[in-house]
Write a protein that holds these residues in place. Structure first.
Motif, PDB file in Angstrom:
ATOM      1  N   ALA A 232      77.202   6.929 -53.876  1.00  0.00           N
ATOM      2  CA  ALA A 232      76.441   6.079 -54.790  1.00  0.00           C
ATOM      3  C   ALA A 232      74.949   6.260 -54.530  1.00  0.00           C
ATOM      4  O   ALA A 232      74.504   6.177 -53.387  1.00  0.00           O
ATOM      5  CB  ALA A 232      76.834   4.613 -54.607  1.00  0.00           C
ATOM      6  N   PHE A 233      74.195   6.513 -55.572  1.00  0.00           N
ATOM      7  CA  PHE A 233      72.764   6.750 -55.436  1.00  0.00           C
ATOM      8  C   PHE A 233      71.968   5.677 -56.171  1.00  0.00           C
ATOM      9  O   PHE A 233      72.451   5.065 -57.132  1.00  0.00           O
ATOM     10  CB  PHE A 233      72.391   8.135 -55.979  1.00  0.00           C
ATOM     11  N   GLU A 234      70.748   5.473 -55.723  1.00  0.00           N
ATOM     12  CA  GLU A 234      69.865   4.462 -56.313  1.00  0.00           C
ATOM     13  C   GLU A 234      68.948   5.105 -57.343  1.00  0.00           C
ATOM     14  O   GLU A 234      68.498   6.243 -57.174  1.00  0.00           O
ATOM     15  CB  GLU A 234      69.028   3.804 -55.223  1.00  0.00           C
ATOM     16  N   THR A 235      68.678   4.389 -58.416  1.00  0.00           N
ATOM     17  CA  THR A 235      67.702   4.838 -59.404  1.00  0.00           C
ATOM     18  C   THR A 235      66.488   3.926 -59.362  1.00  0.00           C
ATOM     19  O   THR A 235      66.553   2.800 -58.878  1.00  0.00           O
ATOM     20  CB  THR A 235      68.302   4.825 -60.821  1.00  0.00           C
ATOM     21  N   ARG A 236      65.375   4.428 -59.883  1.00  0.00           N
ATOM     22  CA  ARG A 236      64.128   3.663 -59.888  1.00  0.00           C
ATOM     23  C   ARG A 236      63.909   3.014 -61.255  1.00  0.00           C
ATOM     24  O   ARG A 236      64.224   3.590 -62.296  1.00  0.00           O
ATOM     25  CB  ARG A 236      62.955   4.591 -59.553  1.00  0.00           C
ATOM     26  N   PHE A 237      63.322   1.820 -61.233  1.00  0.00           N
ATOM     27  CA  PHE A 237      63.107   1.063 -62.459  1.00  0.00           C
ATOM     28  C   PHE A 237      61.773   1.458 -63.106  1.00  0.00           C
ATOM     29  O   PHE A 237      60.724   1.395 -62.478  1.00  0.00           O
ATOM     30  CB  PHE A 237      63.103  -0.430 -62.152  1.00  0.00           C
ATOM     31  N   PRO A 327      67.977  -0.265 -48.694  1.00  0.00           N
ATOM     32  CA  PRO A 327      69.013  -1.232 -48.298  1.00  0.00           C
ATOM     33  C   PRO A 327      69.267  -2.306 -49.349  1.00  0.00           C
ATOM     34  O   PRO A 327      70.334  -2.899 -49.385  1.00  0.00           O
ATOM     35  CB  PRO A 327      68.442  -1.851 -47.012  1.00  0.00           C
ATOM     36  N   SER A 328      68.291  -2.569 -50.208  1.00  0.00           N
ATOM     37  CA  SER A 328      68.407  -3.636 -51.194  1.00  0.00           C
ATOM     38  C   SER A 328      69.056  -3.179 -52.499  1.00  0.00           C
ATOM     39  O   SER A 328      69.079  -3.934 -53.462  1.00  0.00           O
ATOM     40  CB  SER A 328      67.022  -4.201 -51.507  1.00  0.00           C
ATOM     41  N   MET A 329      69.587  -1.958 -52.542  1.00  0.00           N
ATOM     42  CA  MET A 329      70.111  -1.442 -53.813  1.00  0.00           C
ATOM     43  C   MET A 329      71.318  -2.222 -54.333  1.00  0.00           C
ATOM     44  O   MET A 329      71.588  -2.250 -55.522  1.00  0.00           O
ATOM     45  CB  MET A 329      70.482   0.034 -53.669  1.00  0.00           C
ATOM     46  N   ASP A 330      72.058  -2.873 -53.430  1.00  0.00           N
ATOM     47  CA  ASP A 330      73.223  -3.651 -53.835  1.00  0.00           C
ATOM     48  C   ASP A 330      73.184  -4.977 -53.076  1.00  0.00           C
ATOM     49  O   ASP A 330      73.043  -4.989 -51.850  1.00  0.00           O
ATOM     50  CB  ASP A 330      74.514  -2.894 -53.505  1.00  0.00           C
ATOM     51  N   PRO A 331      73.301  -6.132 -53.767  1.00  0.00           N
ATOM     52  CA  PRO A 331      73.166  -7.439 -53.098  1.00  0.00           C
ATOM     53  C   PRO A 331      74.158  -7.638 -51.963  1.00  0.00           C
ATOM     54  O   PRO A 331      73.807  -8.174 -50.906  1.00  0.00           O
ATOM     55  CB  PRO A 331      73.402  -8.439 -54.240  1.00  0.00           C
ATOM     56  N   GLN A 332      75.424  -7.215 -52.153  1.00  0.00           N
ATOM     57  CA  GLN A 332      76.418  -7.430 -51.107  1.00  0.00           C
ATOM     58  C   GLN A 332      76.146  -6.543 -49.895  1.00  0.00           C
ATOM     59  O   GLN A 332      76.243  -6.992 -48.744  1.00  0.00           O
ATOM     60  CB  GLN A 332      77.829  -7.130 -51.641  1.00  0.00           C
ATOM     61  N   ILE A 333      75.780  -5.279 -50.145  1.00  0.00           N
ATOM     62  CA  ILE A 333      75.489  -4.367 -49.052  1.00  0.00           C
ATOM     63  C   ILE A 333      74.245  -4.839 -48.294  1.00  0.00           C
ATOM     64  O   ILE A 333      74.191  -4.803 -47.063  1.00  0.00           O
ATOM     65  CB  ILE A 333      75.285  -2.940 -49.571  1.00  0.00           C
ATOM     66  N   GLU A 334      73.235  -5.301 -49.035  1.00  0.00           N
ATOM     67  CA  GLU A 334      72.018  -5.798 -48.389  1.00  0.00           C
ATOM     68  C   GLU A 334      72.339  -6.977 -47.475  1.00  0.00           C
ATOM     69  O   GLU A 334      71.810  -7.067 -46.359  1.00  0.00           O
ATOM     70  CB  GLU A 334      71.007  -6.224 -49.450  1.00  0.00           C
ATOM     71  N   ARG A 335      73.223  -7.866 -47.931  1.00  0.00           N
ATOM     72  CA  ARG A 335      73.588  -9.015 -47.120  1.00  0.00           C
ATOM     73  C   ARG A 335      74.334  -8.586 -45.856  1.00  0.00           C
ATOM     74  O   ARG A 335      74.107  -9.117 -44.766  1.00  0.00           O
ATOM     75  CB  ARG A 335      74.446  -9.984 -47.943  1.00  0.00           C
ATOM     76  N   MET A 336      75.207  -7.603 -45.974  1.00  0.00           N
ATOM     77  CA  MET A 336      75.945  -7.112 -44.816  1.00  0.00           C
ATOM     78  C   MET A 336      75.004  -6.437 -43.819  1.00  0.00           C
ATOM     79  O   MET A 336      75.102  -6.646 -42.610  1.00  0.00           O
ATOM     80  CB  MET A 336      77.032  -6.140 -45.281  1.00  0.00           C
ATOM     81  N   LEU A 337      74.055  -5.639 -44.332  1.00  0.00           N
ATOM     82  CA  LEU A 337      73.119  -4.948 -43.442  1.00  0.00           C
ATOM     83  C   LEU A 337      72.183  -5.925 -42.743  1.00  0.00           C
ATOM     84  O   LEU A 337      71.747  -5.685 -41.608  1.00  0.00           O
ATOM     85  CB  LEU A 337      72.314  -3.918 -44.236  1.00  0.00           C
TER      86      LEU A 337
END
Length: 462
Positions: A232-237, A327-337
């Motif tokens: 999974a990759f992050e895109t820029r807004f 790390p903030s790309m996904d709310p759940q992953i950010e919370r786990m990290l």
């Protein structure tokens, strides 16, 4: 015989009219929540904001869920989408079978499709539409790869949102080409730079022929078991203003666009309506995909690439997942990290329980000759359990756009991995299922010249 055609001739007014007919229908008369959901996703598509539609956005903005809404734990968005899909099918089957424009919500997607329906000649011997296979993972139940047909048809009429398909095909063609380009540049730069040489083992691994014992140890949680791998990759807004794309690097979501003074000035200057766009990713992403797939493709037959905005609970349940980006790309992953021992806090990494002689935080450093460029960047690599039994999530995350490529190179380089495994398991040499590794990347003119181990933590599953 009825043929559904591309939405390319359907203007916004016609789409709105088709939407309003459904909202005023008997089928939806007692379904206020479904009407709210349908209106929200359709207006996003009409406004060109379909790239923003994911479970979190829909849950908080359309269904009234709180800001700490967690799609992994709350399936309400998926349930409402399933109900909406059934309601639409019932509406067109019973109440409006002759509708000229049909709104479709495909399984595994939250983006509605407006299809123009017309009568096709009965005597036409050719198929009315030929679906085009895409090398895009569009959902947990839709895993397809490009497979050329045995014989090309004499004519092809592409149906169902051709424009969106062309965009995605172009995007992934770009990612594939960019991956090869950046990988080649990375290898060439390391070979050509005086004093830096790739060892023979890495050159052999580049050809996909050698897996060292240390690589086997490190990657066992991902490779063992035969589970599919989703990268999974992050895109820029970006904000779209007609033919212009404008970005404020402090802003990475439509919800915070109004906080950017620069974006508001541009909007006022040109007088445009603000549309979000996420069709672009950083240079480090294709480089990371190149390094990862080069190593893992001969061990994992089922590998997919997907925008992190489109991740679903099923994705994390059914696949091993590698995340590339911030790390903030996904709310759940950010919370786990944020609950880890080493926490990326933007410009620094917090050392929650420092060992003897370790600092409480590690700070990034800018290039003294150019503050806009980095000299040193710290990043945290985390291996943690996925939501499905036996599944794993590996995060190669950092604040710099080049970091995913540097981290993927570190995790696939036999010599770096040999050192890492020896440090994590000096006695038994056995891999740990869950861990965090802090690494530091050194840059010269925005090019990575060195990636080195700093410290690590062995984690226990909670």
């Amino acid at each position: 015989m009825v043929g559904a055609h591309s939405e390319s001739g359907i203007d916004a007014e016609a789409k709105i009219q088709a939407l309003e007919q459904i909202l005023q229908s008997e089928t939806f008369a007692r379904s206020e929540r479904l009407k709210s959901l349908l209106r929200f996703i359709c207006e996003a598509e009409i406004d060109g904001r379909e790239g923003e539609l994911n479970e979190y956005v829909i849950g908080t903005m359309a269904l009234g869920r709180p800001r700490d809404f967690a799609p992994l734990e709350d399936s309400s968005v998926r349930s409402r989408a399933h109900e909406l899909r059934q309601k639409l099918e019932k509406y067109y089957a019973q109440e409006s079978p002759s509708a000229g424009i049909r709104i479709e919500l495909r399984k595994g997607s939250y983006v509605p499709r407006f299809n123009l329906v017309r009568e096709a000649p009965e005597a036409d011997p050719l198929p009315s539409a030929v679906s085009v296979p895409l090398a895009v993972y569009t959902g947990a139940d839709e895993r397809s790869a490009i497979a050329p047909p045995a014989a090309a048809p004499p004519a092809v009429v592409v149906s169902q949102n051709t424009s969106n398909r062309v965009v995605w095909v172009a995007l992934f063609a770009f990612l594939g080409g960019a991956a090869v380009m950046f990988g080649a540049v990375a290898v060439w730069s390391m070979l050509a730079r005086p004093g830096v040489r790739l060892p023979t083992t890495h050159l052999e691994a580049a050809a996909g022929t050698v897996w060292t014992p240390e690589l086997e140890t490190l990657w066992r949680p991902i490779v063992a078991g035969g589970a599919p791998l989703l990268i999974a990759f992050e895109t820029r807004f970006f904000v779209r203003a007609g033919p212009l794309m404008v970005r404020d690097w402090h802003v990475n979501s439509p919800d915070t666009a109004h906080s950017s003074e620069s974006l508001m000035r541009v909007q006022q200057l040109f007088g445009f309506r603000r549309y979000g766009n996420r069709d672009y990713t950083d240079a480090g992403t294709p480089s990371a995909v190149f390094f990862l797939t080069r190593l893992l493709s001969n061990r994992i037959p089922n590998m997919f690439v997907k925008n992190s905005l489109d991740l679903t609970a099923a994705d994390l349940r059914d696949n091993n997942v590698i995340l590339l980006g911030k790390p903030s790309m996904d709310p759940q992953i950010e919370r786990m990290l944020s609950n880890g021992e080493l926490v990326d806090a933007g410009g620094k990494v917090l050392n929650v329980h420092p060992a003897s002689g370790e600092p409480t935080q590690f700070n990034d450093q800018s290039d003294a000759t150019n503050p806009d460029r980095w000299a040193l960047k710290y990043s945290v690599i985390t291996m943690m359990p996925g939501s499905g039994g036996g599944r794993r999530i590996l995060t190669l995350t950092g604040q710099g756009s080049e970091q995913p490529g540097a981290l993927a190179w570190y995790m696939t380089n036999p010599d770096m991995v040999r050192d890492l495994v020896a440090r994590m398991h000096p006695a038994a040499g056995v891999g740990s299922d869950y861990y965090q590794v802090l690494v530091r990347a050194e840059y010269k003119s925005k090019a990575v010249v060195k990636v080195e181990y700093i410290t690590h933590r062995i984690l226990k599953a909670r």
